[in-house]
Scaffold this motif. Structure first.
Motif, mmCIF file in Angstrom:
data_model
loop_
_atom_site.group_PDB
_atom_site.id
_atom_site.type_symbol
_atom_site.label_atom_id
_atom_site.label_comp_id
_atom_site.label_asym_id
_atom_site.label_seq_id
_atom_site.Cartn_x
_atom_site.Cartn_y
_atom_site.Cartn_z
ATOM 1 N N SER A 216 0.802 -1.204 0.130
ATOM 2 C CA SER A 216 0.038 0.072 0.195
ATOM 3 C C SER A 216 0.775 1.310 0.128
ATOM 4 C CB SER A 216 -0.851 -0.005 1.236
ATOM 5 O OG SER A 216 -0.101 -0.058 2.396
ATOM 6 N N THR A 217 0.374 2.373 -0.676
ATOM 7 C CA THR A 217 0.764 3.857 -0.372
ATOM 8 C C THR A 217 -0.331 4.671 0.332
ATOM 9 O OG1 THR A 217 2.065 3.529 -2.409
ATOM 10 C CG2 THR A 217 1.481 5.810 -1.814
ATOM 11 N N LEU A 218 0.219 5.385 1.403
ATOM 12 C CA LEU A 218 -0.558 6.540 1.845
ATOM 13 C C LEU A 218 -0.399 7.781 1.349
ATOM 14 C CD1 LEU A 218 -2.753 7.285 4.065
ATOM 15 C CD2 LEU A 218 -0.834 7.189 5.628
ATOM 16 N N THR A 219 -1.330 8.603 0.855
ATOM 17 C CA THR A 219 -1.200 9.922 0.486
ATOM 18 C C THR A 219 -2.033 10.628 1.535
ATOM 19 O OG1 THR A 219 -0.913 9.308 -1.737
ATOM 20 C CG2 THR A 219 -1.839 11.739 -1.199
ATOM 21 N N VAL A 220 -1.512 11.834 2.011
ATOM 22 C CA VAL A 220 -2.437 12.580 3.107
ATOM 23 C C VAL A 220 -2.100 14.169 2.570
ATOM 24 C CG1 VAL A 220 -2.223 13.544 5.262
ATOM 25 C CG2 VAL A 220 -1.319 11.233 5.172
ATOM 26 N N VAL A 221 -3.241 14.581 2.263
ATOM 27 C CA VAL A 221 -3.546 15.860 1.763
ATOM 28 C C VAL A 221 -3.695 16.980 2.897
ATOM 29 C CG1 VAL A 221 -3.926 15.406 -0.618
ATOM 30 C CG2 VAL A 221 -5.605 15.848 1.080
ATOM 31 N N PRO A 222 -3.490 18.127 2.877
ATOM 32 C CA PRO A 222 -3.761 19.306 3.876
ATOM 33 C C PRO A 222 -5.317 19.616 3.764
ATOM 34 C CG PRO A 222 -2.670 20.325 2.012
ATOM 35 C CD PRO A 222 -2.623 18.993 1.860
ATOM 36 N N GLY A 223 -5.728 19.951 4.946
ATOM 37 C CA GLY A 223 -7.263 20.405 5.066
ATOM 38 C C GLY A 223 -7.841 19.275 5.736
ATOM 39 N N THR A 224 -9.501 19.469 5.529
ATOM 40 C CA THR A 224 -10.457 18.817 6.161
ATOM 41 C C THR A 224 -11.351 17.855 5.106
ATOM 42 O OG1 THR A 224 -11.868 20.548 6.217
ATOM 43 C CG2 THR A 224 -10.695 20.295 8.158
ATOM 44 N N ASP A 225 -10.978 17.933 3.811
ATOM 45 C CA ASP A 225 -11.953 17.051 2.795
ATOM 46 C C ASP A 225 -11.991 15.791 3.314
ATOM 47 O OD1 ASP A 225 -12.299 19.579 1.576
ATOM 48 O OD2 ASP A 225 -10.878 19.274 0.060
ATOM 49 N N HIS A 226 -13.176 14.995 3.026
ATOM 50 C CA HIS A 226 -13.653 13.926 3.470
ATOM 51 C C HIS A 226 -14.148 13.145 2.286
ATOM 52 C CE1 HIS A 226 -14.651 10.670 6.175
ATOM 53 N NE2 HIS A 226 -15.759 10.639 5.804
ATOM 54 N N GLY A 227 -13.862 11.824 2.285
ATOM 55 C CA GLY A 227 -14.163 11.001 1.127
ATOM 56 C C GLY A 227 -14.068 11.582 -0.333
ATOM 57 N N ILE A 228 -15.290 11.465 -1.120
ATOM 58 C CA ILE A 228 -15.250 12.004 -2.475
ATOM 59 C C ILE A 228 -14.709 13.489 -2.658
ATOM 60 C CG2 ILE A 228 -17.629 12.670 -2.566
ATOM 61 C CD1 ILE A 228 -17.938 11.470 -5.148
ATOM 62 N N GLN A 229 -14.926 14.294 -1.431
ATOM 63 C CA GLN A 229 -14.224 15.482 -1.575
ATOM 64 C C GLN A 229 -12.898 15.614 -2.100
ATOM 65 O OE1 GLN A 229 -15.302 17.237 2.169
ATOM 66 N NE2 GLN A 229 -16.838 18.142 1.344
ATOM 67 N N LEU A 230 -12.025 14.640 -1.625
ATOM 68 C CA LEU A 230 -10.735 14.417 -1.892
ATOM 69 C C LEU A 230 -10.345 14.402 -3.303
ATOM 70 C CD1 LEU A 230 -9.545 11.638 0.737
ATOM 71 C CD2 LEU A 230 -8.931 14.378 0.763
ATOM 72 N N LEU A 231 -11.343 14.111 -4.150
ATOM 73 C CA LEU A 231 -10.992 13.923 -5.721
ATOM 74 C C LEU A 231 -10.968 15.640 -6.247
ATOM 75 C CD1 LEU A 231 -12.889 10.771 -6.592
ATOM 76 C CD2 LEU A 231 -10.419 11.212 -6.495
ATOM 77 N N GLY A 232 -11.521 16.443 -5.274
ATOM 78 C CA GLY A 232 -11.486 17.617 -5.924
ATOM 79 C C GLY A 232 -10.010 18.317 -5.910
ATOM 80 N N HIS A 233 -9.023 17.583 -5.382
ATOM 81 C CA HIS A 233 -7.683 17.899 -5.244
ATOM 82 C C HIS A 233 -7.177 17.433 -6.677
ATOM 83 C CE1 HIS A 233 -6.981 18.920 -1.030
ATOM 84 N NE2 HIS A 233 -8.225 18.302 -0.905
ATOM 85 N N PRO A 234 -6.666 18.083 -7.502
ATOM 86 C CA PRO A 234 -6.093 17.808 -8.855
ATOM 87 C C PRO A 234 -5.206 17.007 -8.684
ATOM 88 C CG PRO A 234 -6.425 20.280 -8.927
ATOM 89 C CD PRO A 234 -6.817 19.991 -7.656
ATOM 90 N N ASP A 235 -4.149 17.005 -7.749
ATOM 91 C CA ASP A 235 -3.053 15.917 -7.530
ATOM 92 C C ASP A 235 -3.526 14.664 -7.036
ATOM 93 O OD1 ASP A 235 -1.298 17.935 -8.077
ATOM 94 O OD2 ASP A 235 -0.649 18.430 -5.982
ATOM 95 N N VAL A 236 -4.580 14.730 -6.306
ATOM 96 C CA VAL A 236 -5.183 13.425 -5.798
ATOM 97 C C VAL A 236 -5.853 12.674 -7.070
ATOM 98 C CG1 VAL A 236 -7.116 12.145 -4.304
ATOM 99 C CG2 VAL A 236 -5.486 13.997 -3.336
ATOM 100 N N SER A 237 -6.651 13.423 -7.605
ATOM 101 C CA SER A 237 -7.460 12.628 -8.966
ATOM 102 C C SER A 237 -6.494 12.246 -9.855
ATOM 103 C CB SER A 237 -8.458 13.686 -9.607
ATOM 104 O OG SER A 237 -7.938 15.008 -10.023
ATOM 105 N N ALA A 238 -5.385 13.041 -10.043
ATOM 106 C CA ALA A 238 -4.410 12.564 -10.991
ATOM 107 C C ALA A 238 -3.617 11.275 -10.603
ATOM 108 C CB ALA A 238 -3.561 13.750 -11.110
ATOM 109 N N GLN A 239 -3.311 11.483 -9.416
ATOM 110 C CA GLN A 239 -2.610 9.857 -8.835
ATOM 111 C C GLN A 239 -3.645 8.878 -8.729
ATOM 112 O OE1 GLN A 239 -1.972 10.074 -4.464
ATOM 113 N NE2 GLN A 239 -0.433 8.797 -4.399
ATOM 114 N N VAL A 240 -5.087 8.970 -8.677
ATOM 115 C CA VAL A 240 -6.079 8.004 -8.433
ATOM 116 C C VAL A 240 -5.979 7.372 -9.944
ATOM 117 C CG1 VAL A 240 -8.403 7.422 -8.444
ATOM 118 C CG2 VAL A 240 -7.129 8.662 -6.510
ATOM 119 N N PHE A 241 -5.857 8.238 -10.956
ATOM 120 C CA PHE A 241 -6.299 7.739 -12.351
ATOM 121 C C PHE A 241 -4.786 7.093 -12.884
ATOM 122 C CE2 PHE A 241 -9.514 11.173 -12.886
ATOM 123 C CZ PHE A 241 -10.555 10.747 -12.956
#
Length: 249
Positions: A216-241
């Motif tokens: 596994s890999t763990l990615t932690v982003v700054p802030g309080t976004d939860h669940g599907i909100q995390l995909l609003g971070h371009p870096d997160v959505s790019a990493q997921v794809f």
């Protein structure tokens, strides 16, 4: 099992120049789950409410497959499948932009609304999609769906080829999800915010700690976004794809 077909209205999605989905997503409406005792004798007495076809876009059709009392909405075609599990307080329509982005990348996407235990639903849908021809399969879930996907990844007869868990918390219906995280064998991406309001931060750190080395890999982003909100971070959505591309092709 034969899939029925029905045509729905096509919707457009916005992509950035880098091909990352521009998402406008809402968060989880409920708080964290306490660890109540799991009711292993739970029965389902009603079918889910029909999902409005207008909330989904297709390329160009959506197919509905009945599996007992669970209706599966399948977008796209192909043998590379992503099974998406909802977070609490939302339905499958919350994944519209994500599903369309995945379809545009050549994946078949299975969406559904829970009927009964979330983890059992995830196992059932993954098994169904394997039976209908999926040669590569990923589980993707947010919050409640992340927990269901982690547990399901250890219970399907054919393990998934990839797992993406967004803001999974410690417990699902009395089950300690870290016990399943310790059994993971498929490539896994955990994502959480560093100030998650439902304590997913510490839970994901524990999942990463107990997961087998190198899985596994763990990615932690700054802030309080939860669940599907995390995909609003371009870096997160790019990493997921990119993660799905690496493991599904």
């Amino acid at each position: 099992m034969k899939r029925s077909r029905r045509r729905v209205r096509r919707l457009s999605i916005a992509l950035s120049a880098a091909g990352v989905v521009a998402l406008s997503l809402t968060g989880c409406t409920g708080g964290p789950e306490a660890p109540p005792l799991r009711n292993s004798t739970q029965t389902v007495t009603r079918a889910p409410e029909p999902t409005p076809a207008s909330c989904l876009a297709s390329e160009p059709e959506v197919r509905a497959t009945g599996m007992g009392q669970v209706e599966v909405q399948v977008l796209g075609t192909g043998s590379k499948v992503v099974v998406i599990s909802n977070q609490s307080g939302q339905d499958l329509c919350g994944w519209k932009a994500v599903a369309e982005a995945l379809v545009s990348r050549g994946y078949e996407v299975a969406l559904y609304d829970y009927v009964g235990a979330a983890d059992e639903n995830a196992v059932t849908i993954a098994t169904l999609m394997r039976a209908q021809g999926a040669t590569k399969l990923a589980l993707l879930g947010a919050s409640q769906g992340a927990k269901a996907s982690i547990i399901a990844a250890t219970r399907t007869s054919v393990p998934p080829d990839a797992l993406v868990a967004l803001s999974g918390e410690q417990y699902l219906e009395g089950q300690d999800v870290s016990k399943s995280a310790a059994k993971l064998r498929c490539p896994t991406l955990f994502v959480t915010a560093d100030h998650d309001p439902f304590d997913a931060t510490s839970a994901n750190e524990e999942f990463q700690r107990v997961a087998p080395k190198g899985v596994s890999t763990l990615t932690v982003v700054p802030g309080t976004d939860h669940g599907i909100q995390l995909l609003g971070h371009p870096d997160v959505s790019a990493q997921v794809f990119a993660f799905l591309q690496a493991h599904l092709g």
